[in-house]
Design an enzyme around this catalytic site. Structure first.
Site, PDB file in Angstrom:
ATOM      1  N   HIS A  74      -2.792 -33.644  18.658  1.00 54.86           N
ATOM      2  CA  HIS A  74      -1.565 -34.418  18.902  1.00 54.86           C
ATOM      3  C   HIS A  74      -0.404 -33.504  19.231  1.00 54.86           C
ATOM      4  O   HIS A  74       0.753 -33.878  19.077  1.00 54.86           O
ATOM      5  CB  HIS A  74      -1.268 -35.281  17.658  1.00 54.86           C
ATOM      6  CG  HIS A  74      -2.404 -36.174  17.302  1.00 54.86           C
ATOM      7  ND1 HIS A  74      -2.549 -37.452  17.802  1.00 54.86           N
ATOM      8  CD2 HIS A  74      -3.513 -35.944  16.548  1.00 54.86           C
ATOM      9  CE1 HIS A  74      -3.668 -37.988  17.341  1.00 54.86           C
ATOM     10  NE2 HIS A  74      -4.274 -37.084  16.569  1.00 54.86           N
ATOM     11  N   GLU A  78      11.121  -4.586   3.677  1.00 56.21           N
ATOM     12  CA  GLU A  78      11.247  -5.980   3.227  1.00 56.21           C
ATOM     13  C   GLU A  78      10.745  -6.121   1.780  1.00 56.21           C
ATOM     14  O   GLU A  78      11.383  -6.759   0.938  1.00 56.21           O
ATOM     15  CB  GLU A  78      10.427  -6.920   4.122  1.00 56.21           C
ATOM     16  CG  GLU A  78      10.861  -6.962   5.583  1.00 56.21           C
ATOM     17  CD  GLU A  78      10.078  -6.005   6.457  1.00 56.21           C
ATOM     18  OE1 GLU A  78       9.709  -4.914   5.973  1.00 56.21           O
ATOM     19  OE2 GLU A  78       9.841  -6.345   7.628  1.00 56.21           O
ATOM     20  N   GLY A 130      -4.307  -2.123   5.786  1.00 58.88           N
ATOM     21  CA  GLY A 130      -3.572  -3.273   5.251  1.00 58.88           C
ATOM     22  C   GLY A 130      -4.208  -4.596   5.626  1.00 58.88           C
ATOM     23  O   GLY A 130      -4.470  -5.434   4.769  1.00 58.88           O
ATOM     24  N   ARG A 131      -4.540  -4.777   6.930  1.00 55.25           N
ATOM     25  CA  ARG A 131      -5.056  -6.073   7.367  1.00 55.25           C
ATOM     26  C   ARG A 131      -6.512  -6.279   6.982  1.00 55.25           C
ATOM     27  O   ARG A 131      -7.106  -7.303   7.289  1.00 55.25           O
ATOM     28  CB  ARG A 131      -4.847  -6.226   8.872  1.00 55.25           C
ATOM     29  CG  ARG A 131      -5.386  -5.079   9.700  1.00 55.25           C
ATOM     30  CD  ARG A 131      -4.858  -5.127  11.126  1.00 55.25           C
ATOM     31  NE  ARG A 131      -5.271  -3.944  11.872  1.00 55.25           N
ATOM     32  CZ  ARG A 131      -4.591  -2.796  11.891  1.00 55.25           C
ATOM     33  NH1 ARG A 131      -3.456  -2.698  11.195  1.00 55.25           N
ATOM     34  NH2 ARG A 131      -5.015  -1.749  12.582  1.00 55.25           N
ATOM     35  N   LYS A 133      10.798  -0.024  12.997  1.00 57.77           N
ATOM     36  CA  LYS A 133      11.281   0.218  11.637  1.00 57.77           C
ATOM     37  C   LYS A 133      12.383   1.279  11.660  1.00 57.77           C
ATOM     38  O   LYS A 133      13.417   1.156  11.005  1.00 57.77           O
ATOM     39  CB  LYS A 133      10.137   0.694  10.736  1.00 57.77           C
ATOM     40  CG  LYS A 133       9.062  -0.346  10.465  1.00 57.77           C
ATOM     41  CD  LYS A 133       7.945   0.261   9.592  1.00 57.77           C
ATOM     42  CE  LYS A 133       6.814  -0.738   9.371  1.00 57.77           C
ATOM     43  NZ  LYS A 133       5.668  -0.127   8.623  1.00 57.77           N
ATOM     44  N   GLU A 136      -2.892  -6.623  15.657  1.00 56.44           N
ATOM     45  CA  GLU A 136      -2.441  -5.330  15.129  1.00 56.44           C
ATOM     46  C   GLU A 136      -3.563  -4.297  15.259  1.00 56.44           C
ATOM     47  O   GLU A 136      -3.326  -3.105  15.372  1.00 56.44           O
ATOM     48  CB  GLU A 136      -1.991  -5.441  13.674  1.00 56.44           C
ATOM     49  CG  GLU A 136      -1.214  -4.213  13.193  1.00 56.44           C
ATOM     50  CD  GLU A 136      -0.478  -4.427  11.872  1.00 56.44           C
ATOM     51  OE1 GLU A 136      -1.113  -4.330  10.804  1.00 56.44           O
ATOM     52  OE2 GLU A 136       0.738  -4.691  11.924  1.00 56.44           O
ATOM     53  N   LYS A 146       0.838  -1.203   0.000  1.00 57.41           N
ATOM     54  CA  LYS A 146       0.000   0.000   0.000  1.00 57.41           C
ATOM     55  C   LYS A 146       0.875   1.256   0.000  1.00 57.41           C
ATOM     56  O   LYS A 146       0.645   2.183  -0.754  1.00 57.41           O
ATOM     57  CB  LYS A 146      -0.912  -0.023   1.233  1.00 57.41           C
ATOM     58  CG  LYS A 146      -1.890   1.110   1.306  1.00 57.41           C
ATOM     59  CD  LYS A 146      -2.778   1.016   2.544  1.00 57.41           C
ATOM     60  CE  LYS A 146      -3.561   2.302   2.724  1.00 57.41           C
ATOM     61  NZ  LYS A 146      -4.293   2.326   3.991  1.00 57.41           N
TER      62      LYS A 146
HETATM   63  O1  F6P Z   1       2.855  -4.191   9.964  1.00 61.58           O
HETATM   64  C1  F6P Z   1       2.754  -2.862   9.622  1.00 61.58           C
HETATM   65  C2  F6P Z   1       2.118  -2.733   8.258  1.00 61.58           C
HETATM   66  O2  F6P Z   1       1.917  -1.392   7.965  1.00 61.58           O
HETATM   67  C3  F6P Z   1       0.804  -3.503   8.131  1.00 61.58           C
HETATM   68  O3  F6P Z   1      -0.275  -2.821   8.707  1.00 61.58           O
HETATM   69  C4  F6P Z   1       0.719  -3.656   6.635  1.00 61.58           C
HETATM   70  O4  F6P Z   1      -0.237  -4.624   6.242  1.00 61.58           O
HETATM   71  C5  F6P Z   1       2.158  -4.080   6.323  1.00 61.58           C
HETATM   72  O5  F6P Z   1       2.960  -3.311   7.236  1.00 61.58           O
HETATM   73  C6  F6P Z   1       2.578  -3.876   4.884  1.00 61.58           C
HETATM   74  O6  F6P Z   1       2.413  -2.517   4.555  1.00 61.58           O
HETATM   75  P1  F6P Z   1       2.459  -2.139   2.968  1.00 61.58           P
HETATM   76  O7  F6P Z   1       1.271  -2.822   2.313  1.00 61.58           O
HETATM   77  O8  F6P Z   1       2.363  -0.653   2.928  1.00 61.58           O
HETATM   78  O9  F6P Z   1       3.765  -2.661   2.412  1.00 61.58           O
END
Ligand code: F6P
Length: 538
Positions: free
Chosen positions: A388, A213, A271-272, A503, A357, A207
């Protein structure tokens, strides 16, 4: 939305007294005194989902007080605020519009045609590209068919698509799916060892388009791909093999993504909560746009139920109240999610982000420090595997661990019917054993070490089938359950400021270690020692 401290409400005080009255409550006795207990503590949603909450440590008085808590904390007003697009995400100054993404009936809830025009434009773009790639019409830069889809994303840009595509793998087509999320290059290496880039499409799902990453993985994949071919192919490679799903169009274009390959996300989609948006592109590619639409439709049906159902017949509200009952009055710190369907393997992981979150907060909506519990800890694994590994603790441990058992009454495999019979028998047997144990009068368990005291609470959530429509309903009602918990606990559920500090520190550490100037930085002795140990081997 009102900002009411729940502990100041009359219902909260009544529940605190109530827990003293019923702390020796016994589920076995509750069923004995009420022959219709199941009827009184279950909701059958259109024969698509049977929600059985009868095996809980609750009686009618409990439910009455909990429903009054929902009333006193203005849950219904909060639902209207969210669905009508009020800016309830205060700290990010945004409304919360994931319900608009699946609002097929355009004239209800949010009245903003401009939003629907944007949403439908994106949906049509997803539909077209899905049809072109699935049909083989979309070719590689050197005229090959596409076989592999690689989603490069993390958090909500990964877990939703991962969970849905795995849950619906009985609906998937020939395309191979890969999810590149972690910065640990082990994941990237294992993926590039399995794919031919010429037959692959890479979706950079982010987003913000600046998650470290994701951008690092995307750059590495781009370099790995381009360096195999002459530079005069590079433009075609980017236009035929790289897509972006983002709200940050400029950064995607700067990365080299062809403008036509960019799928936007509304800023009001968290995001979630985003699998319904263009973050769900890989879902549509995997199961086809029609099935993706059925997922949206299922979610819309649950939105309708959530918006219009009275409190006492409202599945997300009842689930939220039962969670608060255990989390805030019984001191249960965790909740286990146990899907009795191996395709739902990633559901616990998905619900971890959605729940923790959203509600892992300690400041309330008035800016005050909170002195009661907020998010519970979500964990779990599929049944029967869990039986199990950790079920011993559920049956004979000392902790109170409420469980959500989830299953699908019909299955999608033609043969092996005996397998499904065994699976569902376990699903029912486990909730029964947890609830009733083996110490009732008609049981003569002599060996104390075999004894199961029972009285362990669980919800049973029985889907008709694990199809896109039912899965959409299930996910939507967990979204709404978590939203209602946040409303009652007087927290902001749609931001995640807690992840920003980590971060920032990571970025400064990377710079300091790279430039070897960490020694004169004021790092604590532990971080200093860890950096030194790393430097010894690198
Ligand atoms: O974990 C923090 C966060 O902002 C989440 O809320 C989000 O889903 C994820 O990192 C990835 O963010 P982006 O879609 O901006 O890469």
């Amino acid at each position: 939305m009102k900002n009411i401290n729940p502990t100041k409400t009359l219902s909260w005080k009544k529940l605190k007294n109530h827990i003293q009255e019923i702390k020796n409550i016994n589920i076995y006795d509750l069923f004995k005194i009420d022959k219709n207990r199941f009827e009184n503590f279950s909701i059958n949603f259109e024969n698509e989902i049977l929600f059985d909450y009868s095996k809980n440590l609750i009686n009618k008085k409990t439910i009455k007080y909990l429903l009054n808590l929902a009333k006193e904390t203005k849950c219904i007003d909060a639902i209207y605020s969210m669905f009508y697009g009020e800016k309830i995400n205060i700290t990010e100054n945004r409304s919360v519009l994931h319900t608009a993404l699946r609002n097929n009936n355009m004239n209800c809830f949010l009245k903003d045609n401009n939003i629907y025009l944007k949403i439908n434009k994106i949906l049509n773009k997803i539909k077209n590209i899905s049809n072109n790639i699935i049909s083989g019409k979309w070719k590689s830069f050197n005229n090959k068919k596409i076989k592999n889809i690689i989603n490069i994303g993390i958090g909500g840009s990964y877990l939703g698509p991962l969970m849905v595509t795995k849950s619906l793998q009985n609906y998937k087509n020939h395309l191979n799916l890969f999810f590149l999320s972690n910065i640990d290059a082990n994941q990237l290496i294992s993926i590039i060892n399995k794919i031919n880039p010429e037959e692959s499409i890479f979706i950079i799902a982010s987003k913000t388009f600046n998650t470290l990453e994701t951008i690092t993985n995307a750059l590495s994949i781009k370099q790995w791909f381009l360096k195999k071919y002459d530079t005069n192919f590079h433009k075609d490679i980017l236009s035929q093999h790289f897509f972006a799903v983002t709200n940050n169009i400029n950064s995607a274009i700067k990365f080299g993504i062809n403008k036509n390959n960019i799928f936007s996300i509304l800023p009001e989609i968290g995001g979630r909560f985003s699998l319904w948006s263009s973050i769900g592109l890989i879902i549509s590619l995997s199961i086809g746009f029609n099935n993706f639409n059925k997922l949206l439709l299922g979610a819309y049906k649950m939105d309708d139920h959530f918006f219009y159902s009275p409190l006492n017949k409202n599945i997300p509200i009842i689930m939220a109240l039962i969670s608060i009952w255990y989390n805030n009055f019984w001191g249960a710190e965790t909740e286990a999610i146990i899907p009795y369907n191996d395709n739902m393997y990633f559901l616990p992981m998905y619900l971890q982000q959605l729940n923790m979150e959203s509600n892992g907060k300690y400041i309330d909506r008035n800016g005050e420090k909170i002195h009661y519990q907020t998010s519970q800890i979500i964990w779990g694994d599929v049944g029967t595997n869990g039986q199990h590994s950790f079920f011993q603790m559920l049956h004979q441990g000392t902790k109170l661990i409420p469980c959500d058992f989830i299953a699908s009454a019909s299955n999608n495999y033609i043969d092996y019917k005996n397998h499904h019979l065994q699976l569902i028998s376990n699903f029912i047997a486990q909730t029964k054993t947890l609830a009733f144990g083996n110490l009732q009068k008609n049981n003569n368990e002599k060996n104390i070490y075999y004894s199961c005291i029972g009285n362990k609470p669980s919800n049973s959530i029985f889907l008709k089938n694990l199809n896109p429509y039912n899965l959409g309903m299930l996910i939507a009602y967990y979204e709404h359950k978590i939203f209602i918990q946040g409303v009652i606990l007087n927290i902001f559920s749609f931001d995640q400021w807690g992840v920003e500090l980590g971060k920032k520190i990571t970025n400064s550490l990377i710079k300091d270690i790279k430039e070897d100037n960490y020694k004169n930085k004021k790092y604590d002795s532990s971080s200093q020692a860890l950096i030194n140990f790393y430097k010894k081997y690198n």
